[in-house]
Motif scaffolding. Sequence first.
Motif, PDB file in Angstrom:
ATOM      1  N   SER A   1      -3.799 -13.061   5.110  1.00  0.00           N
ATOM      2  CA  SER A   1      -3.419 -13.465   6.474  1.00  0.00           C
ATOM      3  C   SER A   1      -2.495 -12.429   7.121  1.00  0.00           C
ATOM      4  O   SER A   1      -2.560 -12.212   8.333  1.00  0.00           O
ATOM      5  CB  SER A   1      -2.782 -14.856   6.485  1.00  0.00           C
ATOM      6  OG  SER A   1      -1.529 -14.858   5.857  1.00  0.00           O
ATOM      7  N   ARG A   2      -1.669 -11.775   6.328  1.00  0.00           N
ATOM      8  CA  ARG A   2      -0.842 -10.684   6.867  1.00  0.00           C
ATOM      9  C   ARG A   2      -1.712  -9.490   7.234  1.00  0.00           C
ATOM     10  O   ARG A   2      -1.528  -8.853   8.266  1.00  0.00           O
ATOM     11  CB  ARG A   2       0.226 -10.254   5.856  1.00  0.00           C
ATOM     12  CG  ARG A   2       1.380 -11.227   5.676  1.00  0.00           C
ATOM     13  CD  ARG A   2       2.319 -11.264   6.866  1.00  0.00           C
ATOM     14  NE  ARG A   2       2.915  -9.986   7.204  1.00  0.00           N
ATOM     15  CZ  ARG A   2       4.038  -9.506   6.703  1.00  0.00           C
ATOM     16  NH1 ARG A   2       4.724 -10.215   5.838  1.00  0.00           N
ATOM     17  NH2 ARG A   2       4.499  -8.335   7.083  1.00  0.00           N
ATOM     18  N   LEU A   3      -2.695  -9.182   6.369  1.00  0.00           N
ATOM     19  CA  LEU A   3      -3.599  -8.074   6.669  1.00  0.00           C
ATOM     20  C   LEU A   3      -4.461  -8.374   7.889  1.00  0.00           C
ATOM     21  O   LEU A   3      -4.746  -7.482   8.686  1.00  0.00           O
ATOM     22  CB  LEU A   3      -4.484  -7.758   5.460  1.00  0.00           C
ATOM     23  CG  LEU A   3      -3.770  -7.093   4.286  1.00  0.00           C
ATOM     24  CD1 LEU A   3      -4.715  -6.959   3.094  1.00  0.00           C
ATOM     25  CD2 LEU A   3      -3.200  -5.748   4.675  1.00  0.00           C
ATOM     26  N   MET A   4      -4.863  -9.639   8.053  1.00  0.00           N
ATOM     27  CA  MET A   4      -5.673 -10.023   9.211  1.00  0.00           C
ATOM     28  C   MET A   4      -4.920  -9.712  10.505  1.00  0.00           C
ATOM     29  O   MET A   4      -5.515  -9.283  11.492  1.00  0.00           O
ATOM     30  CB  MET A   4      -6.038 -11.500   9.136  1.00  0.00           C
ATOM     31  CG  MET A   4      -6.972 -11.955  10.227  1.00  0.00           C
ATOM     32  SD  MET A   4      -8.568 -11.120  10.267  1.00  0.00           S
ATOM     33  CE  MET A   4      -9.429 -11.986   8.980  1.00  0.00           C
ATOM     34  N   ALA A   5      -3.612  -9.883  10.500  1.00  0.00           N
ATOM     35  CA  ALA A   5      -2.806  -9.568  11.682  1.00  0.00           C
ATOM     36  C   ALA A   5      -2.687  -8.057  11.894  1.00  0.00           C
ATOM     37  O   ALA A   5      -2.271  -7.611  12.958  1.00  0.00           O
ATOM     38  CB  ALA A   5      -1.421 -10.198  11.548  1.00  0.00           C
ATOM     39  N   SER A   6      -3.064  -7.275  10.876  1.00  0.00           N
ATOM     40  CA  SER A   6      -2.966  -5.816  10.945  1.00  0.00           C
ATOM     41  C   SER A   6      -4.302  -5.150  11.252  1.00  0.00           C
ATOM     42  O   SER A   6      -4.412  -3.924  11.160  1.00  0.00           O
ATOM     43  CB  SER A   6      -2.428  -5.276   9.617  1.00  0.00           C
ATOM     44  OG  SER A   6      -1.191  -5.855   9.309  1.00  0.00           O
ATOM     45  N   LEU A   7      -5.325  -5.932  11.593  1.00  0.00           N
ATOM     46  CA  LEU A   7      -6.642  -5.362  11.881  1.00  0.00           C
ATOM     47  C   LEU A   7      -6.563  -4.275  12.948  1.00  0.00           C
ATOM     48  O   LEU A   7      -5.768  -4.371  13.888  1.00  0.00           O
ATOM     49  CB  LEU A   7      -7.600  -6.446  12.369  1.00  0.00           C
ATOM     50  CG  LEU A   7      -8.353  -7.208  11.297  1.00  0.00           C
ATOM     51  CD1 LEU A   7      -9.193  -8.308  11.914  1.00  0.00           C
ATOM     52  CD2 LEU A   7      -9.195  -6.302  10.438  1.00  0.00           C
TER      53      LEU A   7
END
Length: 179
Positions: A45-51
Amino acid sequence: MSWEEQLFALFDDLEGQAEALYDAEREAEVADRSRAEYQHVTLASRLMASLDTEVGLEVVGLGAIRGELHRVNAEWCLLAARAQEWIVPLSAVSAVRDASPRSVPEVAWSPLTRLGLGSALRRLAEAGEGCLVHLADGSRHEARFTRVGADFVEATGDHGATMLISFARLAAVQSRTIR
């Protein structure tokens, strides 16, 4: 000042003190709840915000890779770096640099993000594209994926030999060209 005014002043003062105590208690409760809720935030979920931003990944058996984050799933991510794409299982990621301070909960993700690691590897198998497979023990193999099972991928190696590669030991798959 009359006794009534003194009494009202006393009540106002007591009311102000009670309000200040309530605010302090509520502030501590909100901070405590915030810390408790953070336990539900996942790496994905943190990586999803970093797309679509540049991040650095430390990958077990491989080391550091850096590139633009193109896709994220609960199991894997796709990183574009130079003239290559990297499919990296999140289980092989030991650290992330420059990630967004935010997170995106899974309920807000596109249905396409539910496709697992097997789906990403199937795409490579269907393309018949050669790739470099990095394993968690640090070894690597030039290969072409032929079929993808539930928890492994079948690949043809350098000399035409068939090998089965477990998803659990896969650190990263490095393609040679960006799509």
